[in-house]
Design a protein around this motif. Structure first.
Motif, mmCIF file in Angstrom:
data_model
loop_
_atom_site.group_PDB
_atom_site.id
_atom_site.type_symbol
_atom_site.label_atom_id
_atom_site.label_comp_id
_atom_site.label_asym_id
_atom_site.label_seq_id
_atom_site.Cartn_x
_atom_site.Cartn_y
_atom_site.Cartn_z
ATOM 1 N N GLN A 85 0.814 -1.215 0.000
ATOM 2 C CA GLN A 85 0.000 0.000 0.000
ATOM 3 C C GLN A 85 0.852 1.271 0.000
ATOM 4 N N THR A 86 2.159 1.086 -0.058
ATOM 5 C CA THR A 86 3.029 2.239 -0.297
ATOM 6 C C THR A 86 2.695 2.811 -1.669
ATOM 7 N N SER A 87 2.334 4.075 -1.705
ATOM 8 C CA SER A 87 1.833 4.655 -2.949
ATOM 9 C C SER A 87 1.609 6.152 -2.746
ATOM 10 N N VAL A 88 1.224 6.799 -3.820
ATOM 11 C CA VAL A 88 0.737 8.172 -3.732
ATOM 12 C C VAL A 88 -0.782 8.121 -3.915
ATOM 13 N N TYR A 89 -1.478 8.728 -2.972
ATOM 14 C CA TYR A 89 -2.945 8.678 -2.973
ATOM 15 C C TYR A 89 -3.500 10.042 -3.355
ATOM 16 N N PHE A 90 -4.434 10.017 -4.292
ATOM 17 C CA PHE A 90 -5.064 11.245 -4.758
ATOM 18 C C PHE A 90 -6.553 11.202 -4.491
ATOM 19 N N CYS A 91 -7.039 12.303 -4.004
ATOM 20 C CA CYS A 91 -8.464 12.523 -3.881
ATOM 21 C C CYS A 91 -8.920 13.352 -5.076
ATOM 22 N N ALA A 92 -10.120 13.089 -5.554
ATOM 23 C CA ALA A 92 -10.689 13.877 -6.645
ATOM 24 C C ALA A 92 -12.156 14.150 -6.358
ATOM 25 N N ILE A 93 -12.664 15.208 -6.947
ATOM 26 C CA ILE A 93 -14.079 15.553 -6.801
ATOM 27 C C ILE A 93 -14.667 15.872 -8.163
ATOM 28 N N SER A 94 -15.962 15.656 -8.302
ATOM 29 C CA SER A 94 -16.653 16.095 -9.505
ATOM 30 C C SER A 94 -18.064 16.503 -9.130
ATOM 31 N N GLU A 95 -18.597 17.403 -9.944
ATOM 32 C CA GLU A 95 -19.867 18.010 -9.580
ATOM 33 C C GLU A 95 -21.049 17.128 -9.947
ATOM 34 N N THR A 96 -20.956 16.449 -11.103
ATOM 35 C CA THR A 96 -22.089 15.663 -11.582
ATOM 36 C C THR A 96 -21.662 14.230 -11.841
ATOM 37 N N ASP A 97 -22.646 13.376 -12.049
ATOM 38 C CA ASP A 97 -22.309 11.988 -12.344
ATOM 39 C C ASP A 97 -21.805 11.832 -13.772
ATOM 40 N N ARG A 98 -21.829 12.874 -14.546
ATOM 41 C CA ARG A 98 -21.276 12.808 -15.896
ATOM 42 C C ARG A 98 -19.764 12.950 -15.875
ATOM 43 N N ASN A 99 -19.235 13.326 -14.700
ATOM 44 C CA ASN A 99 -17.773 13.390 -14.534
ATOM 45 C C ASN A 99 -17.110 14.140 -15.680
ATOM 46 N N THR A 100 -17.764 15.202 -16.141
ATOM 47 C CA THR A 100 -17.185 15.935 -17.255
ATOM 48 C C THR A 100 -15.868 16.565 -16.883
ATOM 49 N N GLU A 101 -15.638 16.807 -15.646
ATOM 50 C CA GLU A 101 -14.306 17.214 -15.211
ATOM 51 C C GLU A 101 -14.118 16.818 -13.755
ATOM 52 N N ALA A 102 -13.038 16.147 -13.484
ATOM 53 C CA ALA A 102 -12.679 15.813 -12.111
ATOM 54 C C ALA A 102 -11.516 16.696 -11.686
ATOM 55 N N PHE A 103 -11.567 17.198 -10.461
ATOM 56 C CA PHE A 103 -10.510 18.029 -9.906
ATOM 57 C C PHE A 103 -9.760 17.202 -8.866
ATOM 58 N N PHE A 104 -8.448 17.298 -8.914
ATOM 59 C CA PHE A 104 -7.620 16.462 -8.059
ATOM 60 C C PHE A 104 -6.941 17.270 -6.968
ATOM 61 N N GLY A 105 -6.736 16.609 -5.825
ATOM 62 C CA GLY A 105 -5.922 17.182 -4.771
ATOM 63 C C GLY A 105 -4.447 17.022 -5.088
ATOM 64 N N GLN A 106 -3.614 17.493 -4.156
ATOM 65 C CA GLN A 106 -2.164 17.489 -4.381
ATOM 66 C C GLN A 106 -1.525 16.144 -4.111
ATOM 67 N N GLY A 107 -2.255 15.247 -3.489
ATOM 68 C CA GLY A 107 -1.716 13.918 -3.252
ATOM 69 C C GLY A 107 -1.135 13.739 -1.857
ATOM 70 N N THR A 108 -1.149 12.491 -1.397
ATOM 71 C CA THR A 108 -0.525 12.089 -0.138
ATOM 72 C C THR A 108 0.439 10.960 -0.446
ATOM 73 N N ARG A 109 1.698 11.190 -0.103
ATOM 74 C CA ARG A 109 2.697 10.132 -0.317
ATOM 75 C C ARG A 109 2.770 9.300 0.960
ATOM 76 N N LEU A 110 2.376 8.031 0.850
ATOM 77 C CA LEU A 110 2.365 7.131 2.004
ATOM 78 C C LEU A 110 3.429 6.060 1.818
ATOM 79 N N THR A 111 4.263 5.901 2.830
ATOM 80 C CA THR A 111 5.284 4.855 2.830
ATOM 81 C C THR A 111 5.024 3.925 4.002
ATOM 82 N N VAL A 112 4.911 2.647 3.704
ATOM 83 C CA VAL A 112 4.689 1.643 4.746
ATOM 84 C C VAL A 112 5.979 0.831 4.883
ATOM 85 N N VAL A 113 6.576 0.894 6.072
ATOM 86 C CA VAL A 113 7.879 0.227 6.278
ATOM 87 C C VAL A 113 7.739 -0.993 7.192
#
Lengths: 113, 114
Positions: A85-113
């Motif tokens: 699960q070490t990865s970069v995680y992005f959240c995104a949002i969209s206004e409608t279910d048509r997903n005509t545009e999704a906006f992304f967050g800056q990301g979370t870099r997670l490292t599992v050691v």
């Protein structure tokens, strides 16, 4: 820029510990998504939400759970973190279910050691 | 099931040269198509999209993409690239009747050299 804030931006955690990532939006968009980004795989959908308390699984949901108790917040929880699960995680949002545009967050870099 | 293929993981090109980033998709139903760009240490930004109508779509910074239904392709082109275009580019597809799910390709890193 769309108002999306991910926290934390970076995290190192140990195998077996629970981890929660937060996505907060100020756009009042109905749809929210969690993706993970890995080299050679692009972005893969983990979970998504189509309203408060309404969530569903994406293509790589095993080991993850989500909650959305308010329109503005979408939480991603790794119940027991693993090295895969070490990865970069992005959240995104969209206004409608048509997903005509999704906006992304800056990301979370997670490292599992 | 839908899938997106970006065959080129990295495309090096000299400044002011033309470039084409390839994207092919697989779907049995009607789709929307997108190109997103990711600059280092940032999230993804929408570059351009095809929803309906004209098959040629353009972005404000000189990129264009053409939807080719018969070849199931949505290649991204720019006639003259700049150093600032160095970034990773992702092609994505969603079905028109369940378009809340964006499916991404693996990405192409465009490296523009002086």
């Amino acid at each position: 820029d769309a108002g999306i804030t991910q926290s934390p931006r970076h995290k190192v955690t140990e195998t077996g510990t629970p981890v929660t990532l937060r996505c907060h939006q100020t756009e009042n968009h109905r749809y929210m998504y969690w993706y993970r980004q890995d080299p050679g795989h692009g972005l893969r959908l983990i979970h998504y939400s189509y309203g408060v308390k309404d969530t569903d699984k994406g293509e790589v949901s095993d080991g993850y759970s989500v909650s959305r108790s308010k329109t503005e917040d979408f939480l991603l929880t790794l119940e027991s973190a693993t090295s895969s699960q070490t990865s970069v995680y992005f959240c995104a949002i969209s206004e409608t279910d048509r997903n005509t545009e999704a906006f992304f967050g800056q990301g979370t870099r997670l490292t599992v050691v | 099931a839908q899938s997106v293929t970006q065959l080129d993981s990295q495309v090096p090109v000299f400044e002011e040269a033309p470039v084409e980033l390839r994207c092919n998709y697989s779907s049995s139903v009607s789709v929307y198509l997108f190109w997103y760009v990711q600059y280092p240490n940032q999230g993804l930004q929408l570059l351009l999209k095809y929803l309906s109508g004209s098959t040629l779509v353009e972005s404000i910074n000189g990129f264009e993409a053409e939807f080719n239904k018969s070849q199931t392709s949505f290649h991204l082109r720019k006639p003259s690239v700049h150093i600032s275009d160095t970034a990773e580019y992702f092609c994505a597809v969603s079905e028109t009747d369940s378009s809340y799910k964006l499916i991404f390709g693996s990405g192409t890193r465009l490296l523009v050299r002086p």
